[in-house]
Write a protein that holds these residues in place. Structure first.
Motif, PDB file in Angstrom:
ATOM      1  N   ALA B  41       0.862  -1.175   0.000  1.00 46.95           N
ATOM      2  CA  ALA B  41       0.000   0.000   0.000  1.00 46.95           C
ATOM      3  C   ALA B  41       0.902   1.230   0.000  1.00 46.95           C
ATOM      4  N   TYR B  42       0.466   2.268  -0.693  1.00 46.92           N
ATOM      5  CA  TYR B  42       1.178   3.548  -0.709  1.00 46.92           C
ATOM      6  C   TYR B  42       0.474   4.480   0.252  1.00 46.92           C
ATOM      7  N   LEU B  43       1.139   4.787   1.368  1.00 43.36           N
ATOM      8  CA  LEU B  43       0.581   5.726   2.335  1.00 43.36           C
ATOM      9  C   LEU B  43       0.693   7.150   1.752  1.00 43.36           C
ATOM     10  N   PRO B  44       0.071   8.145   2.394  1.00 39.84           N
ATOM     11  CA  PRO B  44       0.028   9.474   1.753  1.00 39.84           C
ATOM     12  C   PRO B  44       1.369   9.972   1.214  1.00 39.84           C
ATOM     13  N   PHE B  47       2.205   7.803  -1.808  1.00 38.16           N
ATOM     14  CA  PHE B  47       1.242   8.095  -2.872  1.00 38.16           C
ATOM     15  C   PHE B  47       1.647   9.361  -3.622  1.00 38.16           C
ATOM     16  N   LEU B  50       4.651   8.477  -5.911  1.00 36.01           N
ATOM     17  CA  LEU B  50       4.181   7.674  -7.040  1.00 36.01           C
ATOM     18  C   LEU B  50       3.440   8.547  -8.053  1.00 36.01           C
ATOM     19  N   LYS B  54       4.216   9.374 -11.970  1.00 40.55           N
ATOM     20  CA  LYS B  54       3.194   9.156 -13.008  1.00 40.55           C
ATOM     21  C   LYS B  54       2.942  10.436 -13.808  1.00 40.55           C
TER      22      LYS B  54
END
Lengths: 423, 423
Positions: B41-44, B47, B50, B54
């Motif tokens: 999971a990507y925590l805040p 995220f 990432l 992108k």
């Protein structure tokens, strides 16, 4: 974007295996492509709409303090076994074995989020906490014939709230309700807050956001006078009965559930031992709420509600393009050059100013084809540049949802569109 | 963002089951959370990184004419049977049966994209065409111990190009190579264009983008003088040999494959009958290329390459926050109010100006804890507001990748940070 370069062309007829209005229209207009029953690809036009909806959802979640994260779809049995839902969800969750391990695809994310939160919080000072993600979920639907309304793979925003007290949950639940109302309003939908079953964890109601439309799979009992509304699944009234809130008459309506919010209480915290130390030094279970809204389902609902017999009629905030310029080819080459030059100038200026414009620049398409495609595509504003309009130094202006067109002088058109976009 | 509200706290030690530097650092710093081997999971904080990667990838794909779409992960056997890959990929593709139907999770998307394109193109006028998506893929890895470098679920940008002629493919292939170089540069990585196996479809080389680091799983032979580079899998040289291009000495290096590009030719068009009508009226097979780059793997590669013994050192363009303000608590309440007021003013002004700022506003944390957490987190710029700095009407300024700090006057700090962000 120039239409000649845009990938995803319109089709004259809808695929014969699509029954729902949303899938038929969105496929014909080149927004989506069915890959299997219940799983669609979003072509560039559809991707833009889906992204616009996701952006609106994110803005409203951020506005109430939500922090975005991202969890995997792939799940091991481990956390789901703690709540007993690995077995309970077997019918709807894709589950399979791989290299001796039981795996599944998440239909929802309570177990993973509770696992993450229990790694990171310890004290009452860490609460409240609002975490959300926008992520693709999977659901093993027996029949998936409603286009984007009931997918086997679908986009979902799920927010989870974590609280110290029931009062704090209640407060946030009201805030989330208001945020949801804003999301639907911005998406051009009229969603009715509907009482529904609270599920197995509580005797209270949960709340659904229902969009009234004849093609909906749900049935609601609705009082237009005071807004009271219940899902048929729990209602003890029928059409024509007196509203329990105000005494006026209740109507029965078909509707699409486009969002739902639940008070989970301590169901998951209890099963998975998500605890915090309170200011009295005691360990207590965290109180939770969850709030779901499906961007792909909203897109389907908009297509169901916002169309006419010519095609889609996108609400402005979610439209793939705000304005759609059509150049109508003239017989004369010199005149064609003039038309293209005028359109090109408007297109460049609007694009530079940040207006999303589609320009149907095809030279081989007839005026009729272009007009039909524009209606099918459903951009909110259509601008025509042709020999006829240029004679008057003008552009034809027509809003998709209105019948009448008007003429706007060339020198005013960019400013007028920019003002209209900001309206 | 105020650190006191940010979800995802730092940890003193890395999880004992994580071997890779990227997973250990990113977990300790609160960027990711392992949900199962190979799925994070990507925590805040994670995220944000990432998403920054992108965004860079999308900008460079749009710049070479790419149109973004989105395909489902869930796949029916149908299209994959047309190319024989349902069987061939059985080892790496999660495949399972559900309600009598064979389903899989896409590890790549050649078959679905070719199916979509064959629905929408017919003439040479529809070519060339560049379609891409940023989407989560699945891969049934036997061992997944390298953190974000080798996931069972991972983020992938896959672009597919469609051409009329080989020359046109060659031209675009060069453009894509340049776009990839820009992506890696913007992400702070030095990626080496490396010749690799072309796969089963061509005798030509494919090209990988390899990032040199001791923890890499790949081995490359690299000439520092002229840039010639081959993957060990195809190389006929060894360390110390003469470079076949320039004659200088070749070195052997460990590296991470962070992107790869392939000329597919007509392999998929042939198998799936993706044809167009050329200007001579003949039906011909479309010529294809494919171009993959993994945002989550890039994030892992950055963590592997850009860290020191204190923690992460994010390149500016991908950092979760540009600046990290630390307020150091004083013993005196009035002084504390002054410190908070000064920091709050800087924080508000920078935030309003669009600078991403994290403010460690914790009252219970010591100076040492805050300094250690800031180093672990790795924001490019650290600003300290303390009793000591305020005596000089100043803020302490330190770049994460430099050893020396300096003092900047309070009245200049906002402008200086804004200028530094734009550098």
């Amino acid at each position: 974007m120039r239409y000649s370069l845009l990938f995803g062309k319109t089709r004259k007829t809808a695929p014969h295996d699509e029954e729902s209005a949303n899938a038929r229209l969105l496929t014909r207009a080149g927004f989506i492509e069915k890959m299997m029953a219940g799983a669609y690809a979003y072509l560039p036009l559809g991707f833009r709409v889906l992204n616009n909806i996701k952006r609106i959802v994110r803005e409203e979640m951020d506005a109430i303090g939500g922090q975005e994260l991202l969890m995997p779809a792939l799940q091991s049995k481990e956390f789901w076994a703690e709540t007993g839902r690995w077995e309970k969800l077997r019918d709807v969750m894709y589950q399979f074995k791989s290299r001796g391990k039981e795996l599944g695809l998440a239909t929802t994310h309570e177990e993973p989020i509770v696992h993450i939160v229990r790694q990171h919080i310890s004290s009452y000072k860490d609460l409240p906490l609002y975490l959300y993600q926008v992520q693709d979920k999977f659901r093993n639907e027996p029949r998936a014939k409603a286009g984007l309304l009931r997918g086997r793979e679908f986009s979902m925003k799920d927010l989870y709230s974590f609280h110290r007290t029931t009062e704090d949950l209640e407060d946030f639940y009201k805030k989330a309700t208001e945020a949801y109302k804003k999301i639907f309003k911005r998406c051009g939908l009229d969603a009715i807050v509907t009482q529904a079953s609270g599920g197995a964890f509580t005797t209270e109601f949960s709340h659904e956001f229902q969009v009234i439309t004849a093609s909906g799979e749900d049935t609601i009992y609705f009082c237009a006078a005071c807004g009271w509304c219940q899902n048929k699944e729990i209602a003890k009234v029928k059409a024509g009965d007196k509203c329990p809130a105000c005494g006026k008459k209740i109507a029965e309506k078909k509707s699409i559930e486009a969002g739902n919010i639940f008070k989970l209480g301590t169901k998951y915290s209890h099963d998975m031992k998500l605890m915090y130390t309170d200011d009295d030094g005691k360990r207590k279970e965290v109180i939770m709420g969850c709030y779901g809204i499906g961007p792909s389902r909203i897109m389907g609902a908009i297509a169901e509600v916002c169309h006419d017999d010519k095609g889609l009629v996108w609400p402005r905030a979610v439209a793939p393009f705000s304005a759609h310029i059509l150049t109508i080819n003239a017989k004369d080459d010199a005149m064609n050059s003039e038309i293209v030059a005028a359109a090109s100038s408007i297109y460049d200026k609007l694009s530079k100013g940040g207006v999303e414009v589609l320009w149907d620049d095809r030279t081989e398409a007839s005026a009729g084809e272009k007009l039909n495609d524009a209606d099918l595509l459903g951009a909110p504003l259509r601008l025509i540049v042709s020999e006829k309009t240029l004679k008057d130094n003008a552009v034809e202006w027509k809003a998709r949802h209105e019948d009448k067109a008007s003429m706007v002088e060339l020198r005013d058109i960019v400013k007028k569109v920019e003002a209209w976009v900001r309206e």
